[in-house]
Design an enzyme around this catalytic site. Structure first.
Site, PDB file in Angstrom:
ATOM      1  N   CYS A 150       0.824  -1.205   0.000  1.00 52.05           N
ATOM      2  CA  CYS A 150       0.000   0.000   0.000  1.00 52.05           C
ATOM      3  C   CYS A 150       0.863   1.263   0.000  1.00 52.05           C
ATOM      4  O   CYS A 150       1.496   1.580  -0.996  1.00 52.05           O
ATOM      5  CB  CYS A 150      -0.977  -0.044   1.160  1.00 52.05           C
ATOM      6  SG  CYS A 150      -2.348   1.129   0.989  1.00 52.05           S
TER       7      CYS A 150
ATOM      8  N   HIS B 196      -3.840  -5.214  -0.226  1.00 50.15           N
ATOM      9  CA  HIS B 196      -3.462  -5.765   1.081  1.00 50.15           C
ATOM     10  C   HIS B 196      -3.487  -7.292   1.055  1.00 50.15           C
ATOM     11  O   HIS B 196      -4.548  -7.896   1.193  1.00 50.15           O
ATOM     12  CB  HIS B 196      -4.418  -5.257   2.157  1.00 50.15           C
ATOM     13  CG  HIS B 196      -4.227  -3.816   2.484  1.00 50.15           C
ATOM     14  ND1 HIS B 196      -3.496  -3.388   3.570  1.00 50.15           N
ATOM     15  CD2 HIS B 196      -4.666  -2.694   1.855  1.00 50.15           C
ATOM     16  CE1 HIS B 196      -3.494  -2.064   3.598  1.00 50.15           C
ATOM     17  NE2 HIS B 196      -4.195  -1.616   2.572  1.00 50.15           N
TER      18      HIS B 196
ATOM     19  N   GLU C 288      -2.595  -9.228   3.339  1.00 49.86           N
ATOM     20  CA  GLU C 288      -3.016  -9.728   4.657  1.00 49.86           C
ATOM     21  C   GLU C 288      -4.516  -9.613   4.848  1.00 49.86           C
ATOM     22  O   GLU C 288      -5.060 -10.096   5.849  1.00 49.86           O
ATOM     23  CB  GLU C 288      -2.293  -8.957   5.770  1.00 49.86           C
ATOM     24  CG  GLU C 288      -2.872  -7.604   6.135  1.00 49.86           C
ATOM     25  CD  GLU C 288      -2.622  -6.526   5.103  1.00 49.86           C
ATOM     26  OE1 GLU C 288      -3.201  -5.435   5.226  1.00 49.86           O
ATOM     27  OE2 GLU C 288      -1.843  -6.757   4.157  1.00 49.86           O
TER      28      GLU C 288
END
Length: 366
Positions: free
Chosen positions: A246, A331, A333
């Protein structure tokens, strides 16, 4: 209690208060996730922003102890069409309204979020103020039009002091620009020995820790607001493997000489399709960013584009031609969102192993 949202273009949206009753100003953005409101609210990348949830019912499964992405949410406020007052979930410990009150975050419910989202999509993100009904609207509008967007958001959400999460695996330095807990979780699950450092850490301090790799975290705001981080990334390139997420993706681009630009309304949600150019596969990703790397001249700067957004063609990932470094705008995650791209953490571990076996020959010749 009746309250209102006033936008810098003069638009007014009236609703009912939830959470804190303090006035709050910020950039009004929207997110399209159907679930994951707790993770979204506690994502440090929403620092100083007023979050509009497009899904009509928010808070229906309550708040639990598991799903926070930060201890102290940094959002300026939230706007929902309807806030559930009686959540139902076995893990729920409080309502959305109760959390907002505890964290002193103002909220509005009963707003026409569809109309507000359409306005943002048409005109771009707008500065807004959440306040009572007794204000002088003209003065609020004038103040919003003159108000600059903050430039110290990363400083607000980064860790104040470095800390370590011990492990027996790869030694990773995580530069905290507003890191979500999910990133730490994925590194720890893979046995990494993680040292978290401040956003203004120097390259010398990082290299002194002798890491196997450096991760550049997500974070809020304009990447050009943290010039010291750009210089740090430029100085460690070629000396240690780097993985950016990001904001970290944008900082890697700037360090290589690329440019960034503010998007009209950004990408925020858990349903953004991204194409992997190496495999031609499309993954559904979690995203939260208002800036993007400009595509012109990336190859000349040594960056090979690896991922693009299906909806608008913006750059979603690249790797360096020569140095062990890569990054993605989305992202991996998740938290919230799908885990389609979670194997990027495995790629980072593989890059660290490969680089270590090679003795960083390329790096030593730089």
């Amino acid at each position: 209690m009746k309250r209102q949202l006033i936008l810098e273009d003069g638009s007014i949206f009236e609703g009912m208060a939830i959470g804190s009753d303090r006035d709050s100003t910020g950039e009004v953005v929207f997110t399209t996730g159907m679930t994951g409101y707790q993770e979204t609210l506690s994502d440090p990348s929403y620092c100083d922003q007023i979050i509009t949830f497009t899904y009509p019912l928010i808070g229906n499964y309550g708040i639990n102890h598991e799903d926070f992405e930060s201890i102290e949410p940094a959002a300026a406020g939230i706007i929902v069409s309807e806030a559930a007052s009686e959540p139902s979930h076995w893990q729920s410990t409080s309502t959305l309204d109760e959390l907002l009150r505890v964290k002193d975050i103002p909220g509005l419910t009963g707003i026409d979020t569809r109309a507000l989202t359409k306005k943002i999509r048409t005109h771009g993100t707008l500065k807004g103020k959440m306040c009572g009904m007794d204000v002088q609207v003209e003065k609020v509008i004038e103040s919003l039009q003159q108000m600059p967007l903050p430039t110290d958001q990363v400083q607000k959400v980064s860790t104040s002091t470095p800390y370590t999460l011990p492990g027996r695996g790869k030694r990773v330095v995580l530069v905290d620009f507003g890191a979500k807990r999910g990133i730490l979780r994925d590194l720890i699950e893979r046995g990494c020995d993680v040292t978290v450092v401040r956003y203004d850490v120097s390259a010398e301090e990082i290299l002194r820790l002798q890491p196997d790799g450096v991760m550049l975290s997500n974070g809020p705001g304009d990447p050009t607001d943290v010039p010291q981080a750009i210089e740090m990334v430029r100085s460690i390139l070629g000396k240690v493997p780097v993985f950016g997420i990001c904001l970290g993706h944008q900082l890697l681009g700037l360090a290589c000489g690329a440019k960034t630009m503010k998007m009209k309304f950004g990408h925020r949600g858990v349903n953004h399709p991204v194409k992997d150019l190496d495999t031609n596969k499309v993954m559904i990703t979690s995203q939260n960013h208002g800036y993007t790397v400009e595509p012109n001249g990336l190859e000349e700067l040594g960056l090979i584009v690896t991922h693009v957004a299906i909806n608008d063609g913006t750059i979603e990932g690249y790797r360096h031609k020569e140095f062990p470094a890569f990054s993605v705008q989305f992202h991996p995650e998740a938290s919230p969102g799908p885990t389609d791209s979670n194997d990027l953490f495995e790629q980072f571990l593989a890059l660290m192993s490969t680089s270590k076996k090679a003795g960083n020959v390329l790096c030593q010749n730089v």
